[in-house]
Scaffold this active site. Structure first.
Site, PDB file in Angstrom:
ATOM      1  CE  LYS A  37     -54.178  51.407  24.811  1.00 57.61           C
ATOM      2  NZ  LYS A  37     -54.713  52.719  24.716  1.00 57.61           N
ATOM      3  CD  GLU A  59     -58.736  56.531  21.047  1.00 56.98           C
ATOM      4  OE1 GLU A  59     -59.796  56.133  21.582  1.00 56.98           O
ATOM      5  OE2 GLU A  59     -57.707  56.774  21.685  1.00 56.98           O
ATOM      6  CE  LYS A 112     -50.346  51.872  26.772  1.00 55.86           C
ATOM      7  NZ  LYS A 112     -50.851  52.263  28.010  1.00 55.86           N
TER       8      LYS A 112
END
Ligand code: IVH
Length: 697
Positions: A116, A199, A339
């Protein structure tokens, strides 16, 4: 004949440059050095300058970016850019995995695990360019001329429904292909219209460099690479964006507003084939155990990746299963973000150390009992300035919570006040004297920092030498901490100018120096003489003058003499230079010691010239009146273009008007022009004048 041969030459060079860009920015495996690349791009620039009609928007020369726009246009996403649900531990992942299996029924369930990336997501549209702008006349001079596609739009995520059109900024990102050739499309089995999502991140090195520069220019530092990537992408002047070295990682592919039907692994493979940078750390996983293994590996790699990640994304791989699972309002059910929890640890503040920088600034640093945080041992953390210590109420011996993210310098986030953690007892007194030279320190009104103002402070000299030699300044390889310290200890160097009179004998006398290394260093020092005016100006260490300002000053003045004798008005003519910077420059050169330094550098043969920017004067002496709506340009843009070429604009038509530029629905100004027999041109006419051709009235 000459026509086709230069068109061919240009296209050949472009293809060669594109290949090197791919090796460098996508594969991270350059085949040639920076200098060679620069030489190629300069050659292309020259060829294109001679044939502006052959310049295409996908030429590698077009990544430099341009003048500020008025703001960003908003545009609708082809399909909403959703968010992801989060998981914070193995149980939450197991819950999700169970739900996926329930909903999937008999359909296959396997997951792609990806990093991520901590940046911001963007959507890039590719199509056959609408009649390709300039250069369509040339045979196959455009990337899409032979069945390929071009980047036509880049949007930020925005609110997920509509984003901002940041195409001009996206174009400056080297890992974004500006065009994709037909054979690549074929290999990836894609039609001539699709969208790539991914991204944009700012690499840690670029982040640190940028903040250093901002600090030098007296601007507030960005708190983390993500914010600075976001801030950068929304910068109006894309030439600034171009210098920030953002990176784009692709992870989604949409055709007709639908996710690529072959599944996630196939998507990433197709993106690779198209020439996009796809993050190499990915893996197919089948169970929560395998997910956790991937996550553990990712956490241990985190500190050495060179860019920030804040977790791992798990996506159901098969497209059919994705479709079966569908979406909640805000996120796909077929993907989840694991996360990482904030990387922090509690440790003891052993001491506070003060270092003196090049400008004399005193910086406090926390000396900590070494503690392991997210894969690295941390024993130092920044404390910013005296106010920060005061505000935190820090005492030596306190237990403090230290946080770090990726490559960013660790910081003291909190003092522990609970019963478990004993408080420190020794109050820290910020020094009133420079720890290196003993001179009194001063803090000017409105400033956060204490400074040593002794011009002969040894710390300042040491730091100035290190700054002068550093990468991006004079770039003297081999002149690091240890060598500089020895040069100072031996009294061989008392100013940066002394570097240029060092001899082989002197160097051989130093520790760890042999003939060979001495010669290598001298060669580096000699080579730095050619760095040019901008680098020297940066190297001088004038307060508030960072890389960009130095470059602009060099372009404006062309040599150090003219810069030194410039008055405030001349200085402030330079973009980005306001009263604060101009005053700082004036003060610097008002100091005789600094003027002597410049003279000594010049005597040593350091080149202090630069190519002066050619002021465009195409439209000098002409006054334009704009009226009505122009088809492509806004009025503000037209005005900027006219002024950039030395022309003037006025609000009303008079005998002094040279041309009236009329768009649609032009009103009374047009009548007035006819009455006074002032030539009336349209947008194309203006563009013609700007390009140096006569107007068609
Ligand atoms: S997939 C439907 N993959 O994380 C949206 N996102 O928390 C799915 N992100 O907005 C996005 N790395 O900005 C995906 N490998 C990756 C990612 C990634 C970073 C970001 C992205 C997204 C946010 C969601």
């Amino acid at each position: 004949m000459a026509e086709t041969s230069s068109a061919k030459k240009i296209e050949k060079l472009r293809n060669e440059l594109r290949r090197h860009e791919h090796f460098y920015y996508v594969l991270d495996a350059p085949e040639i050095g920076d200098a060679e690349y620069d030489a190629l791009i300069n050659e292309l620039k020259k060829l294109e300058a001679a044939r502006p009609d052959l310049v295409t928007p996908d030429s590698p020369t077009q990544r430099v970016g341009g003048k500020p726009a008025e703001g960003f246009r908003k545009a609708q996403h082809s399909r909403p850019m959703l968010s992801l649900d989060n998981a914070y531990n193995a149980e939450e992942l197991a819950d999700w995995d169970r739900r996926v299996h329930e909903l999937a029924g008999k359909l296959p369930v396997e997951y792609t695990a990806e990093l991520k990336l901590d940046g911001l997501s963007v959507a890039l549209s590719y199509e056959v360019a609408p009649n390709g702008g300039a250069g369509t006349g040339g045979s196959g001079t455009s990337g899409s001329g032979t069945g390929g596609v071009r980047l036509v739009m880049g949007l930020t995520r925005g609110d997920g429904q509509t984003g901002e059109d940041v195409t001009s900024n996206i174009r400056t990102i080297r890992s974004v292909p500006l065009s994709i050739l037909a054979d690549r499309l074929k290999k990836a089995k894609l039609p001539q219209k699709f969208e790539v999502r991914g991204e944009v991140v700012m690499p840690a090195a670029a982040f640190l460099r940028m903040n250093e520069e901002r600090e030098q220019e007296g601007l507030p530092a960005f708190v983390n690479p993500r914010n600075s990537a976001a801030g950068t992408l929304r910068t109006l002047d894309s030439s600034i964006v171009a210098r920030r070295r953002l990176v784009f990682f692709a992870y989604f592919l949409l055709v007709d507003g639908e996710y690529f039907a072959a599944g996630q692994t196939a998507t990433l493979d197709a993106l690779t084939k198209l020439g996009f940078r796809v993050n190499p750390h990915r893996q197919l996983v089948g169970s929560v155990k395998e997910m956790m293994k991937f996550i553990g590996d990712a956490e241990s790699k985190r500190a050495t990746l060179g860019y920030e990640i804040d977790g791992v994304v798990l996506k159901v791989d098969a497209h059919a299963t994705q479709q079966r699972l569908g979406y909640t309002g805000r996120a796909p059910r077929w993907a989840i973000a694991y996360k990482f929890t904030a990387q922090a640890a509690i440790t003891k503040l052993e001491d506070i150390m003060i270092t003196v920088g090049r400008t004399g600034k005193l910086t406090p640093t926390a000396v900590l009992t070494p503690v392991f945080i997210g894969g690295v041992t941390v024993s130092r953390a920044t404390l910013h300035n005296a106010d920060f210590i005061e505000r935190m109420g820090l005492m030596i011996g306190d237990r403090v919570k230290v946080e770090r993210g990726g490559d960013v310098i660790p910081k003291v986030a909190e003092v522990m006040h609970d019963a478990e953690h004993p408080r420190g007892t020794r109050k820290f007194k910020f020094p009133t004297k420079c720890p290196e030279c003993g001179n009194a320190v001063v803090r000017e009104e409105g400033e956060a920092d204490w400074r040593c103002v002794n011009t002969d402070c040894p710390a300042k000299l040491r730091e100035s030498l290190l700054h002068f030699a550093s990468r991006g300044v004079m770039n003297i390889e081999g002149l690091g901490d240890a060598v500089v310290q020895q040069l100072l200890d031996q009294g061989l160097v008392r100013s940066v100018a002394d570097l240029y009179s060092l001899t082989e004998e002197q160097l051989v006398g130093l520790e760890r120096f042999a003939e060979k290394s001495a010669r290598a260093l001298l060669k580096e020092i000699e080579g730095s003489k050619r760095a040019g005016l901008a680098r020297v100006v940066m190297g001088l260490g004038i307060r508030f003058v960072g890389e960009r300002t130095a470059e602009l000053l060099a372009e404006e003045f062309g040599n150090i003499k003219d810069l030194m004798s410039a008055d405030a008005e001349q200085l402030e003519r330079v973009e980005e230079v306001g009263p604060r910077i101009s005053q700082s420059i004036a003060e610097f050169f008002a100091d005789k010691a600094n003027c002597d330094l410049v003279k000594r550098l010049a005597d040593a043969g350091v080149n202090m010239t630069a190519e002066k920017k050619q002021r465009s004067t195409q439209l000098a002496g002409l006054t334009f009146v704009l009226t009505g709506t122009l088809p492509k340009m806004s009025r503000e843009e037209a005005k900027e273009k006219i002024e950039a070429e030395g022309g003037k604009t006025a609000g009303s038509v008079s005998n002094k008007t040279s041309y009236v530029v009329a768009g649609e629905e032009a009103g009374s100004k047009l009548d007035k022009a006819r009455e006074l027999k002032i030539p009336v041109i349209d947008e194309d006419g203006l563009l013609g004048l700007l390009a140096g051709h006569g107007a068609r009235g």
